[in-house]
Each structure stands twice: as structure tokens, then as C-alpha cells.
Design a protein around this motif. Structure first.
Motif, mmCIF file in Angstrom:
data_model
loop_
_atom_site.group_PDB
_atom_site.id
_atom_site.type_symbol
_atom_site.label_atom_id
_atom_site.label_comp_id
_atom_site.label_asym_id
_atom_site.label_seq_id
_atom_site.Cartn_x
_atom_site.Cartn_y
_atom_site.Cartn_z
ATOM 1 N N VAL A 193 42.308 17.438 3.345
ATOM 2 C CA VAL A 193 41.713 16.569 2.336
ATOM 3 C C VAL A 193 41.626 15.173 2.930
ATOM 4 O O VAL A 193 42.624 14.633 3.421
ATOM 5 C CB VAL A 193 42.544 16.555 1.026
ATOM 6 N N THR A 236 46.861 27.643 5.728
ATOM 7 C CA THR A 236 46.649 28.470 4.547
ATOM 8 C C THR A 236 47.697 29.565 4.388
ATOM 9 O O THR A 236 47.741 30.210 3.352
ATOM 10 C CB THR A 236 45.249 29.115 4.563
ATOM 11 N N GLU A 276 37.736 12.519 -2.925
ATOM 12 C CA GLU A 276 38.522 13.466 -2.135
ATOM 13 C C GLU A 276 37.623 14.576 -1.613
ATOM 14 O O GLU A 276 37.105 15.376 -2.393
ATOM 15 C CB GLU A 276 39.647 14.070 -2.980
ATOM 16 N N TRP A 277 37.455 14.598 -0.310
ATOM 17 C CA TRP A 277 36.652 15.620 0.349
ATOM 18 C C TRP A 277 37.586 16.698 0.899
ATOM 19 O O TRP A 277 38.498 16.401 1.654
ATOM 20 C CB TRP A 277 35.870 15.013 1.503
ATOM 21 N N THR A 278 37.341 17.955 0.546
ATOM 22 C CA THR A 278 38.133 19.067 1.060
ATOM 23 C C THR A 278 37.367 19.739 2.185
ATOM 24 O O THR A 278 36.174 20.018 2.058
ATOM 25 C CB THR A 278 38.444 20.085 -0.048
ATOM 26 N N GLU A 323 34.000 21.839 2.164
ATOM 27 C CA GLU A 323 34.083 22.941 1.203
ATOM 28 C C GLU A 323 33.009 22.846 0.131
ATOM 29 O O GLU A 323 32.454 23.855 -0.294
ATOM 30 C CB GLU A 323 35.472 22.958 0.556
ATOM 31 N N LYS A 337 43.395 23.896 5.326
ATOM 32 C CA LYS A 337 42.574 23.006 4.510
ATOM 33 C C LYS A 337 43.029 21.586 4.782
ATOM 34 O O LYS A 337 44.208 21.325 4.992
ATOM 35 C CB LYS A 337 42.735 23.296 3.017
ATOM 36 N N PRO A 372 32.509 16.863 -3.765
ATOM 37 C CA PRO A 372 33.763 16.378 -4.355
ATOM 38 C C PRO A 372 33.546 15.900 -5.790
ATOM 39 O O PRO A 372 32.410 15.665 -6.221
ATOM 40 C CB PRO A 372 34.141 15.205 -3.447
ATOM 41 N N ARG A 387 40.611 11.376 1.891
ATOM 42 C CA ARG A 387 40.423 10.529 0.710
ATOM 43 C C ARG A 387 39.883 9.174 1.135
ATOM 44 O O ARG A 387 40.514 8.468 1.906
ATOM 45 C CB ARG A 387 41.746 10.354 -0.033
#
Length: 144
Positions: A62, A34, A128-130, A113, A60, A116, A64
Motif C-alpha cells: 500500500v 500473502t 491509498e493505492w494497493t 489492484e 500486497k 483507490p 499512501r
């Protein structure tokens, strides 16, 4: 000749592997800090100085996956547990390890987070999972 095999990339969250149903197009996992290691300031006379920010320990990621992937169930269960349990029941370690190269990203703590974006259409969509990462270590290396 060097070889990269996408099947040699392991992704895990909270001790659970996310290695099936990964997105077939583009990156199926990404991670970034970050913030930078250094910050530069320049005075009015042009003199420059930098300050070491101790390296970013947060980041962070991601992940997918296809909407048919069991990875959606895994990540949704972690999110649900995190919301339902005081003090972060869905928080766990995170790893990306490229076994064909020298890349490893590890976080002592990771959490989903949020929900999605959901899409459906005439083809299999990508979800897409953050993830938010804390206490990270970053090892970026090439393929030996």
C-alpha cells in the motif's frame, strides 16, 4: 544513537519513483507477504508437524500519498496502461528501500489492484493505492 529519516525511504513502481507527496501521517508505504513461510498441523493426539510453504513469493503493498501528489498520476497511468494493453502493459518492478536501514522489499512484477477510494474535504486527503506483488524478496533489518 540510531537515526531514522523517512526521506531515506525510496519507493518505485514500474521504474518510476514515488517519493514526493507521501502521506504525512502514519505509514506512507507498507508491504506484506500473502502467506506464511510455514504451516502447522496438529493431529488428534496433539502431535504437531509443519510443512515449508517455500516462503511467500507474492504480496500486497500500500502506497499512501496526498491527493495533491504526482504519485497519483503515476499510479493511475500504470493502471490505465495495464487495462488498455494486452498482457499487462502496466506491470513492472516494485521496490521499497530504506537507505538508513537494512530493509528492502523487491518484486519482479507489480500492478495496481484497482481504483483507490477517493475523498475530498476541508483538508488535504490521503489516497491509498494497493499494489499486487509477484516474485518478491523480503529483507527485514534494523538501522545499523
Amino acid at each position: 544513537m540510531k537515526t531514522y529519516d523517512p526521506a531515506s525511504v525510496d519507493v518505485s513502481v514500474g521504474g518510476r519513483d514515488i517519493n514526493s507527496g507521501l502521506a504525512p501521517d502514519g505509514a506512507f508505504v507498507s508491504a506484506e507477504p500473502t502467506g506464511p513461510d510455514w504451516e502447522m498441523k496438529q493431529g488428534i493426539d496433539g502431535e504437531a508437524a509443519r510443512v515449508y510453504k517455500r516462503g511467500s513469493k507474492t504480496g500486497k503493498a500500500v502506497v499512501r500519498v496526498m491527493h495533491t501528489s504526482e504519485g497519483n498520476d503515476t499510479l493511475n497511468a500504470l493502471r490505465t496502461l495495464d487495462i488498455a494493453t494486452p498482457n499487462g502493459g502496466g506491470v513492472g518492478a516494485f521496490q521499497i528501500i530504506d537507505r538508513s536501514g537494512g530493509m528492502i522489499v523487491e518484486a519482479e512484477s507489480a500492478c495496481v489492484e484497482g481504483v483507490p477510494k477517493i475523498e475530498r474535504g476541508g483538508d488535504i486527503s490521503v489516497v491509498e493505492w494497493t499494489l499486487l506483488l509477484a516474485n518478491c524478496t523480503w529483507t527485514v533489518g534494523g538501522t545499523p
